[in-house]
Design a protein around this motif. Structure first.
Motif, short mmCIF file in Angstrom:
data_model
loop_
_atom_site.label_atom_id
_atom_site.label_comp_id
_atom_site.label_asym_id
_atom_site.label_seq_id
_atom_site.Cartn_x
_atom_site.Cartn_y
_atom_site.Cartn_z
N MET A 1 0.83 -1.19 0.00
CA MET A 1 0.00 0.00 0.00
C MET A 1 0.87 1.25 0.00
N THR A 2 0.50 2.20 -0.83
CA THR A 2 1.26 3.43 -0.97
C THR A 2 0.74 4.48 0.00
N ASN A 3 1.65 4.99 0.82
CA ASN A 3 1.27 5.98 1.82
C ASN A 3 1.06 7.34 1.16
N PRO A 4 -0.11 7.96 1.34
CA PRO A 4 -0.35 9.29 0.74
C PRO A 4 0.39 10.40 1.48
N LEU A 5 0.95 10.09 2.64
CA LEU A 5 1.63 11.09 3.46
C LEU A 5 3.14 10.93 3.35
N ALA A 6 3.84 12.02 3.29
CA ALA A 6 5.29 11.98 3.14
C ALA A 6 5.96 11.48 4.42
N PRO A 7 7.01 10.68 4.28
CA PRO A 7 7.74 10.21 5.47
C PRO A 7 8.23 11.39 6.30
N GLY A 8 8.01 11.32 7.60
CA GLY A 8 8.46 12.38 8.50
C GLY A 8 7.53 13.57 8.59
N SER A 9 6.47 13.60 7.77
CA SER A 9 5.59 14.78 7.77
C SER A 9 4.78 14.91 9.04
N LEU A 10 4.66 13.82 9.80
CA LEU A 10 3.91 13.87 11.06
C LEU A 10 4.80 13.61 12.26
N ASP A 11 6.10 13.76 12.10
CA ASP A 11 7.02 13.57 13.23
C ASP A 11 6.61 14.47 14.39
N GLY A 12 6.58 13.90 15.59
CA GLY A 12 6.26 14.67 16.78
C GLY A 12 4.78 14.84 17.04
N ARG A 13 3.94 14.29 16.18
CA ARG A 13 2.50 14.43 16.36
C ARG A 13 1.90 13.11 16.85
N VAL A 14 0.73 13.21 17.46
CA VAL A 14 0.05 12.04 18.04
C VAL A 14 -1.31 11.88 17.38
N ALA A 15 -1.64 10.66 17.01
CA ALA A 15 -2.93 10.39 16.36
C ALA A 15 -3.63 9.24 17.06
N LEU A 16 -4.94 9.36 17.21
CA LEU A 16 -5.78 8.29 17.76
C LEU A 16 -6.87 8.00 16.74
N VAL A 17 -6.98 6.73 16.35
CA VAL A 17 -7.99 6.30 15.39
C VAL A 17 -8.91 5.30 16.07
N THR A 18 -10.19 5.62 16.19
CA THR A 18 -11.11 4.69 16.82
C THR A 18 -11.39 3.52 15.88
N GLY A 19 -11.60 2.34 16.46
CA GLY A 19 -11.87 1.15 15.66
C GLY A 19 -10.76 0.85 14.68
N SER A 20 -9.52 0.83 15.17
CA SER A 20 -8.38 0.71 14.25
C SER A 20 -7.62 -0.61 14.37
N SER A 21 -8.28 -1.65 14.89
CA SER A 21 -7.61 -2.94 14.96
C SER A 21 -7.75 -3.73 13.67
N ARG A 22 -8.60 -3.24 12.74
CA ARG A 22 -8.78 -3.93 11.47
C ARG A 22 -9.34 -2.95 10.44
N GLY A 23 -9.37 -3.39 9.20
CA GLY A 23 -10.05 -2.66 8.13
C GLY A 23 -9.53 -1.26 7.89
N ILE A 24 -10.46 -0.35 7.61
CA ILE A 24 -10.11 1.03 7.27
C ILE A 24 -9.32 1.68 8.40
N GLY A 25 -9.74 1.47 9.63
CA GLY A 25 -9.05 2.07 10.76
C GLY A 25 -7.62 1.60 10.87
N ALA A 26 -7.38 0.31 10.69
CA ALA A 26 -6.02 -0.23 10.79
C ALA A 26 -5.12 0.34 9.70
N ASP A 27 -5.62 0.42 8.48
CA ASP A 27 -4.80 0.98 7.40
C ASP A 27 -4.57 2.47 7.61
N THR A 28 -5.57 3.18 8.12
CA THR A 28 -5.40 4.60 8.41
C THR A 28 -4.31 4.82 9.43
N VAL A 29 -4.32 4.02 10.50
CA VAL A 29 -3.33 4.19 11.55
C VAL A 29 -1.94 3.81 11.03
#
Length: 257
Positions: A1-29
């Motif tokens: 899968m190709t990441n739409p976000l550049a490597p390092g573009s979110l360095d230092g930031r924190v993200a929480l994705v609900t329902g992220s153990s599978r499917g869309i949430g897992a790939d998003t995280v």
């Protein structure tokens, strides 16, 4: 899968994705972690599945923790944010991905409790733990977003109505969120091939997903749609606060949404 976000573009930031153990949430995280964010993999009951996603991210050099929470329980949500903030710091990106309503044995009001009430509870629980300039992303479907103007298949209607109710409840908070320096965006997509919702719909109404695919021309798969959700977490917020993914020509838009 190709990441739409550049490597390092979110360095230092924190993200929480609900329902992220599978499917869309897992790939998003995975996308967010791949761009450098420290991520919280949220799950309701499948801890091993969430831990597997965490292990994959950590093995790739990222930072991730798995935190279980019943999003319909205010105390459980509060504990989730307290742990996330304590271990990783204030949250810069909150993706409201978890949804449901077609599961059996959860009660007649479960769709509304999860897709409306829980979404509001999560946002309210998150507010004390959000970083300045944080963004909240609500994930929905065209079938739900346009339900007031375009009918959907009967098997999905209760979910669609509850998700639209959740979206409306969150939209009513936009002025309050913006006054606090936070951003809000809705990501609306067509039916996604490979999701549990699509599987349950196909079981209830054989041929429904293929028929929708024929009408739309194509349907996004899980990884493709997750890439759009991840991009919505960082790209400029549209004027109407809605990022449309895929074809919307078969849906009638309201002037305010």
């Amino acid at each position: 899968m190709t990441n739409p976000l550049a490597p390092g573009s979110l360095d230092g930031r924190v993200a929480l994705v609900t329902g992220s153990s599978r499917g869309i949430g897992a790939d998003t995280v995975r996308y967010l972690a791949g761009a450098g964010a420290s991520v919280v993999v949220n799950y309701r009951s499948k801890a091993p599945r969430a831990e597997k996603v965490v292990a994959e991210i950590v093995a790739g050099g990222g930072t991730a923790i798995a935190v279980g929470a019943d999003l319909t329980d205010v105390a459980s949500v509060a504990a989730m944010f307290e742990r996330a903030a304590a271990e990783l710091g204030p949250i810069d990106i909150l993706v409201l991905n978890a949804s449901g309503g077609m599961e059996s044995g959860m009660g007649d009001d479960y769709a509304m409790r999860l897709n409306r009430d829980a979404q509001v509870n999560v946002v309210e629980g998150a507010l004390p733990h959000l970083a300045p300039g944080a963004r909240i992303v609500f994930v929905t479907s065209h079938q739900a977003h346009f339900i007031r103007t375009t009918p959907t298949m009967p098997e999905y209607e209760p979910v669609a109505l509850s998700k639209r109710a959740g979206e409306d409840a969150l939209r009513s908070k936009i002025a309050e969120l913006e006054a606090s320096g936070f951003e809000f965006v809705v990501v609306s997509g067509d039916m996604i091939e490979g999701t549990i919702t699509a599987t349950l719909l196909e079981r209830a109404n054989p041929g429904a997903i293929e028929a929708r695919k024929q009408d739309a021309g194509r349907l996004f798969n899980v990884a493709e749609f997750a890439a759009e959700v991840a991009a919505a977490a960082v790209e400029p917020v549209p004027a109407d606060h809605t990022r449309y993914v895929g074809d919307t020509s078969g849906f009638v838009r309201e002037s305010n949404a």
